[in-house]
Design an enzyme around this catalytic site. Structure first.
Site, PDB file in Angstrom:
ATOM      1  N   GLU A  28      -8.130   6.598   7.807  1.00 35.59           N
ATOM      2  CA  GLU A  28      -6.711   6.692   8.213  1.00 35.59           C
ATOM      3  C   GLU A  28      -5.752   6.503   7.040  1.00 35.59           C
ATOM      4  OE1 GLU A  28      -5.473   3.819  11.176  1.00 35.59           O
ATOM      5  OE2 GLU A  28      -3.483   4.676  11.345  1.00 35.59           O
TER       6      GLU A  28
ATOM      7  N   LYS B  13      -7.932  10.279  10.584  1.00 32.31           N
ATOM      8  CA  LYS B  13      -6.800   9.848  11.427  1.00 32.31           C
ATOM      9  C   LYS B  13      -5.521   9.913  10.596  1.00 32.31           C
ATOM     10  CE  LYS B  13      -5.066   5.944  14.126  1.00 32.31           C
ATOM     11  NZ  LYS B  13      -5.396   4.885  15.089  1.00 32.31           N
TER      12      LYS B  13
HETATM   13  C1  5MM Z   1      -2.792  -0.503  16.967  1.00 35.93           C
HETATM   14  O1  5MM Z   1      -2.233  -0.737  15.678  1.00 35.93           O
HETATM   15  C2  5MM Z   1      -3.163  -0.646  14.602  1.00 35.93           C
HETATM   16  C3  5MM Z   1      -3.288  -1.929  13.884  1.00 35.93           C
HETATM   17  O2  5MM Z   1      -2.193  -2.207  13.112  1.00 35.93           O
HETATM   18  P1  5MM Z   1      -2.090  -3.595  12.288  1.00 35.93           P
HETATM   19  O3  5MM Z   1      -3.349  -3.748  11.489  1.00 35.93           O
HETATM   20  O4  5MM Z   1      -0.882  -3.382  11.460  1.00 35.93           O
HETATM   21  O5  5MM Z   1      -1.930  -4.686  13.279  1.00 35.93           O
HETATM   22  C4  5MM Z   1      -2.779   0.566  13.716  1.00 35.93           C
HETATM   23  O6  5MM Z   1      -3.593   0.688  12.589  1.00 35.93           O
HETATM   24  C5  5MM Z   1      -2.931   1.775  14.564  1.00 35.93           C
HETATM   25  O7  5MM Z   1      -4.290   1.967  14.864  1.00 35.93           O
HETATM   26  C6  5MM Z   1      -2.405   3.038  13.907  1.00 35.93           C
HETATM   27  O8  5MM Z   1      -1.262   2.822  13.148  1.00 35.93           O
HETATM   28  C7  5MM Z   1      -2.072   4.009  15.018  1.00 35.93           C
HETATM   29  O9  5MM Z   1      -1.210   3.382  15.917  1.00 35.93           O
HETATM   30  P2  5MM Z   1       0.159   4.091  16.290  1.00 35.93           P
HETATM   31  O10 5MM Z   1       0.911   3.045  17.085  1.00 35.93           O
HETATM   32  O11 5MM Z   1       0.819   4.483  15.012  1.00 35.93           O
HETATM   33  O12 5MM Z   1      -0.276   5.274  17.132  1.00 35.93           O
END
Ligand code: 5MM
Length: 338
Positions: free
Chosen positions: A176, A218
């Site tokens: 990602e 991703k």
């Molecule tokens: C769910 O959020 C994930 C974890 O974030 P942190 O490590 O900052 O707590 C994040 O990596 C998430 O999987 C991705 O950003 C995709 O989530 P979004 O909300 O952008 O779809």
């Protein structure tokens, strides 16, 4: 081992299915809970995720769930492991293995994702605990003079080292690299940065002998910054995103699962649908949304057991809309019908 990687990677992007990102770290889940006035306690985190994972029929649209370390080890109130609740419905448990984006020394405003030290040992334990795939997120910030080539290279290198270690452990890596939507930049700037990081990431994956057939990408969508004066419309986002991915992502990769990155729930669904409507794609295009899948359900839940059924219906609807969008079959009629 490589056949298993290929099988799991393909199962995660089975037609009409995508991934739920429920791997919020402690600070992030605390922020999400704060938005509904709830304290982040272990019990609330468990009950919230239990609510999502027991939503009736959500497994029709969700192939896998990315978990946070605590959740992979957590048991529901009745003593059943949350990961087993998923696996028993045919939903594949995954795990976030990065230790977060930390300031990159010498490069103000930029980060490099940490977590490689000891990763081999952690992956072996996660596999024992039932995780079949993993996720590592690199964060790329657009700003005045940013990102630097050095920060992009550092992050691409770490992503590839993580991916190689995952495959060695028999775990499918989700790679990602997220170019953030924060800022006033236009779509062209996001496009250029996205292309640059993707080229570097795939060069590093190749250099690290990562099996492309046994991984998923991703990425962010190619989209205008949140504060841009004249934000590009949905058709342009879809067209530019697919064009950029076609330039950078080998067709050996079975699937691309987008992050939502702060888009509204419906916006994220519409964009995914439009991309799939374009057709002629060499990989499956699906979702790995966090906020865009959970936001509405979180609001409906409010931390109250009496709201569980309603919140589950809201979550199931969002999952279904995205599952349909992953086939290019979404419409506003469908959105408003159920
Ligand atoms: C769910 O959020 C994930 C974890 O974030 P942190 O490590 O900052 O707590 C994040 O990596 C998430 O999987 C991705 O950003 C995709 O989530 P979004 O909300 O952008 O779809």
């Amino acid at each position: 081992m490589s056949q298993e990687l290929v099988t799991v990677a393909n199962a995660l992007v089975a037609r009409g299915k995508g991934i739920l990102a429920a791997d919020e770290s402690f600070p992030t889940i605390a922020k999400r809970f704060k938005s509904i006035g709830l304290e982040s306690t272990e019990e609330y985190r468990r009950d919230y995720r239990h609510m999502l994972f027991t939503a009736p029929d959500f497994s029709q649209y969700v192939s896998g769930v990315i978990l946070f370390d605590e959740t992979l080890r957590q048991k529901a109130a009745d003593g059943k492991r949350l990961a087993d609740i998923l696996a028993d419905q045919g939903v594949i448990p995954g795990i976030k293995v990065d230790a977060g984006a930390k300031p990159l020394a010498g490069f103000e405003g930029e980060t490099v994702t940490e977590g490689l030290d000891g990763l081999r040992g952690r992956l072996a334990e996660y596999r024992e605990l039932g995780a079949k795939f993993a996720k590592w997120r690199a964060v790329i910030n657009i700003g005045e003079g940013l990102p630097t080539r050095f920060a992009l290279e550092a992050n691409a290198h770490a992503l590839a080292r993580y991916a190689a270690l995952c495959q060695e452990a028999g775990i499918v890596p989700i790679v990602e690299p997220e170019v953030l939507m924060d800022g006033n930049h236009d779509l062209a700037r996001c496009q250029a940065v996205t292309e640059e990081i993707l080229v570097l990431v795939f060069a590093q994956l190749k250099a690290h002998n990562v099996l492309l057939e046994g991984m998923l990408l991703k990425p962010n969508m190619v989209i205008s910054g949140k504060g841009a004066a004249d934000r590009a419309g949905a058709e342009e986002v879809a067209k530019e995103t697919v064009a950029t991915l076609k330039r950078c992502v080998p067709s050996a990769v079975p699937g691309i699962v987008f992050l939502s990155g702060g888009q509204s729930s419906v916006e994220a669904t519409e964009h995914l649908d439009l991309m799939n409507k374009l057709g002629d794609l060499p990989w499956a295009l699906s979702f790995s949304y966090g906020r865009a899948l959970q936001e509405d359900a979180l609001k409906a839940w409010q931390g109250q057991s009496g709201n569980v059924a309603t919140a589950q219906a809201v979550f199931r609807h969002r999952a279904k809309m995205n599952g349909v969008a992953a086939t290019g079959g979404y419409s506003s009629q469908l959105e408003n019908a159920s």
